[in-house]
Design a protein around this motif. Structure first.
Motif, PDB file in Angstrom:
ATOM      1  N   UNK A   8       0.834  -1.199   0.000  1.00 35.63           N
ATOM      2  CA  UNK A   8       0.000   0.000   0.000  1.00 35.63           C
ATOM      3  C   UNK A   8       0.870   1.251   0.000  1.00 35.63           C
ATOM      4  N   UNK A   9       1.903   1.251   0.833  1.00 38.32           N
ATOM      5  CA  UNK A   9       2.808   2.396   0.935  1.00 38.32           C
ATOM      6  C   UNK A   9       3.516   2.676  -0.400  1.00 38.32           C
ATOM      7  N   UNK A  10       3.938   1.628  -1.102  1.00 33.38           N
ATOM      8  CA  UNK A  10       4.632   1.796  -2.377  1.00 33.38           C
ATOM      9  C   UNK A  10       3.675   2.155  -3.516  1.00 33.38           C
ATOM     10  N   UNK A  11       2.433   1.729  -3.421  1.00 35.34           N
ATOM     11  CA  UNK A  11       1.476   1.969  -4.498  1.00 35.34           C
ATOM     12  C   UNK A  11       0.946   3.390  -4.482  1.00 35.34           C
ATOM     13  N   UNK A  12       0.814   3.999  -3.319  1.00 35.45           N
ATOM     14  CA  UNK A  12       0.266   5.361  -3.249  1.00 35.45           C
ATOM     15  C   UNK A  12       1.036   6.340  -4.130  1.00 35.45           C
ATOM     16  N   UNK A  13       2.357   6.466  -4.012  1.00 37.89           N
ATOM     17  CA  UNK A  13       3.056   7.405  -4.901  1.00 37.89           C
ATOM     18  C   UNK A  13       3.075   6.928  -6.353  1.00 37.89           C
ATOM     19  N   UNK A  14       3.128   5.620  -6.577  1.00 35.18           N
ATOM     20  CA  UNK A  14       3.102   5.078  -7.940  1.00 35.18           C
ATOM     21  C   UNK A  14       1.817   5.488  -8.653  1.00 35.18           C
ATOM     22  N   UNK A  15       0.711   5.478  -7.925  1.00 35.39           N
ATOM     23  CA  UNK A  15      -0.595   5.766  -8.515  1.00 35.39           C
ATOM     24  C   UNK A  15      -0.715   7.214  -8.981  1.00 35.39           C
ATOM     25  N   UNK A  16       0.073   8.103  -8.411  1.00 36.65           N
ATOM     26  CA  UNK A  16      -0.021   9.520  -8.785  1.00 36.65           C
ATOM     27  C   UNK A  16       1.277  10.041  -9.386  1.00 36.65           C
ATOM     28  N   UNK A  17       2.106   9.150  -9.866  1.00 36.69           N
ATOM     29  CA  UNK A  17       3.386   9.526 -10.448  1.00 36.69           C
ATOM     30  C   UNK A  17       3.166  10.375 -11.692  1.00 36.69           C
ATOM     31  N   UNK A  18       3.613  11.599 -11.646  1.00 31.88           N
ATOM     32  CA  UNK A  18       3.414  12.510 -12.783  1.00 31.88           C
ATOM     33  C   UNK A  18       4.290  12.131 -13.968  1.00 31.88           C
ATOM     34  N   UNK A  19       5.201  11.175 -13.792  1.00 30.74           N
ATOM     35  CA  UNK A  19       6.053  10.745 -14.900  1.00 30.74           C
ATOM     36  C   UNK A  19       5.364   9.715 -15.785  1.00 30.74           C
ATOM     37  N   UNK A  20       4.224   9.185 -15.334  1.00 32.13           N
ATOM     38  CA  UNK A  20       3.453   8.282 -16.198  1.00 32.13           C
ATOM     39  C   UNK A  20       2.964   9.066 -17.410  1.00 32.13           C
ATOM     40  N   UNK A  21       2.991   8.455 -18.551  1.00 30.25           N
ATOM     41  CA  UNK A  21       2.539   9.150 -19.756  1.00 30.25           C
ATOM     42  C   UNK A  21       1.073   9.536 -19.662  1.00 30.25           C
ATOM     43  N   UNK A  22       0.283   8.719 -19.020  1.00 27.82           N
ATOM     44  CA  UNK A  22      -1.143   8.998 -18.915  1.00 27.82           C
ATOM     45  C   UNK A  22      -1.528   9.766 -17.666  1.00 27.82           C
ATOM     46  N   UNK A  23      -0.577  10.226 -16.872  1.00 26.86           N
ATOM     47  CA  UNK A  23      -0.906  10.904 -15.626  1.00 26.86           C
ATOM     48  C   UNK A  23      -1.188   9.899 -14.531  1.00 26.86           C
ATOM     49  N   UNK A  24      -2.219  10.119 -13.765  1.00 32.71           N
ATOM     50  CA  UNK A  24      -2.565   9.227 -12.669  1.00 32.71           C
ATOM     51  C   UNK A  24      -2.992   7.872 -13.208  1.00 32.71           C
ATOM     52  N   UNK A  25      -2.619   6.813 -12.519  1.00 32.49           N
ATOM     53  CA  UNK A  25      -3.031   5.461 -12.899  1.00 32.49           C
ATOM     54  C   UNK A  25      -4.521   5.302 -12.617  1.00 32.49           C
ATOM     55  N   UNK A  26      -5.182   4.482 -13.408  1.00 34.51           N
ATOM     56  CA  UNK A  26      -6.607   4.227 -13.181  1.00 34.51           C
ATOM     57  C   UNK A  26      -6.791   3.462 -11.877  1.00 34.51           C
ATOM     58  N   UNK A  27      -7.995   3.490 -11.353  1.00 31.72           N
ATOM     59  CA  UNK A  27      -8.271   2.759 -10.113  1.00 31.72           C
ATOM     60  C   UNK A  27      -8.114   1.255 -10.315  1.00 31.72           C
ATOM     61  N   UNK A  28      -8.464   0.756 -11.502  1.00 31.28           N
ATOM     62  CA  UNK A  28      -8.262  -0.668 -11.787  1.00 31.28           C
ATOM     63  C   UNK A  28      -6.768  -0.993 -11.827  1.00 31.28           C
ATOM     64  N   UNK A  29      -5.957  -0.102 -12.403  1.00 32.65           N
ATOM     65  CA  UNK A  29      -4.513  -0.321 -12.448  1.00 32.65           C
ATOM     66  C   UNK A  29      -3.923  -0.341 -11.037  1.00 32.65           C
ATOM     67  N   UNK A  30      -4.468   0.461 -10.132  1.00 32.02           N
ATOM     68  CA  UNK A  30      -4.009   0.462  -8.742  1.00 32.02           C
ATOM     69  C   UNK A  30      -4.270  -0.901  -8.113  1.00 32.02           C
ATOM     70  N   UNK A  31      -5.459  -1.455  -8.339  1.00 30.92           N
ATOM     71  CA  UNK A  31      -5.776  -2.782  -7.796  1.00 30.92           C
ATOM     72  C   UNK A  31      -4.847  -3.844  -8.377  1.00 30.92           C
ATOM     73  N   UNK A  32      -4.632  -3.782  -9.685  1.00 38.21           N
ATOM     74  CA  UNK A  32      -3.738  -4.737 -10.340  1.00 38.21           C
ATOM     75  C   UNK A  32      -2.320  -4.636  -9.788  1.00 38.21           C
ATOM     76  N   UNK A  33      -1.869  -3.413  -9.529  1.00 34.21           N
ATOM     77  CA  UNK A  33      -0.521  -3.189  -8.996  1.00 34.21           C
ATOM     78  C   UNK A  33      -0.393  -3.778  -7.585  1.00 34.21           C
TER      79      UNK A  33
END
Length: 117
Positions: A8-33
């Motif tokens: 959970x701790x590692x996924x929180x910043x990953x989910x909002x990483x501005x370096x992703x081409x698409x911006x914030x990860x989708x909620x489904x991508x967060x679950x998959x991660x």
């Protein structure tokens, strides 16, 4: 449970990483991660709100994790056991998504120990 908290701790910043081409990860991508990081077995997952910048409860995931425990009084034998964890993905009116893990009772049919391979 430490693995779930770390995921959970590692996924929180990953989910909002501005370096992703698409911006914030989708909620489904967060679950998959979360499933990927915990190496758990997905039991259930629900995206309550597909808007990754939504507010309130966004998604819920339940996974089955295999944990190990060693008991010194038993000659140091290591035993594996199953633990079920629920991750809640939420977001307040401002700020990033927050992911909270908690242990839950495993559903009927999930044995207390993993099946040997």
């Amino acid at each position: 449970m430490a693995e779930a908290e770390q995921a959970a701790h590692e996924t929180e910043p990953w989910a909002t990483d501005s370096h992703n081409l698409g911006g914030w990860a989708s909620n489904q991508a967060v679950l998959d991660h979360l499933v990927f990081l915990t190496q758990g077995e997905r039991l259930t997952s629900v995206v309550h709100n597909p808007d990754e910048r939504g507010v309130g409860r966004l998604a819920t995931l339940e996974v089955l994790l295999v944990q190990s425990a060693s008991s010194l009084w038993m000659g140091g034998d290591e035993k594996d056991y199953n633990v079920c964890v629920r991750f809640e993905v939420r977001r307040a009116s401002s700020g990033p998504r927050e992911i909270t893990p908690e242990t839950i009772d495993c559903p009927p049919g999930v044995p207390a120990a993993p099946t040997p391979r």
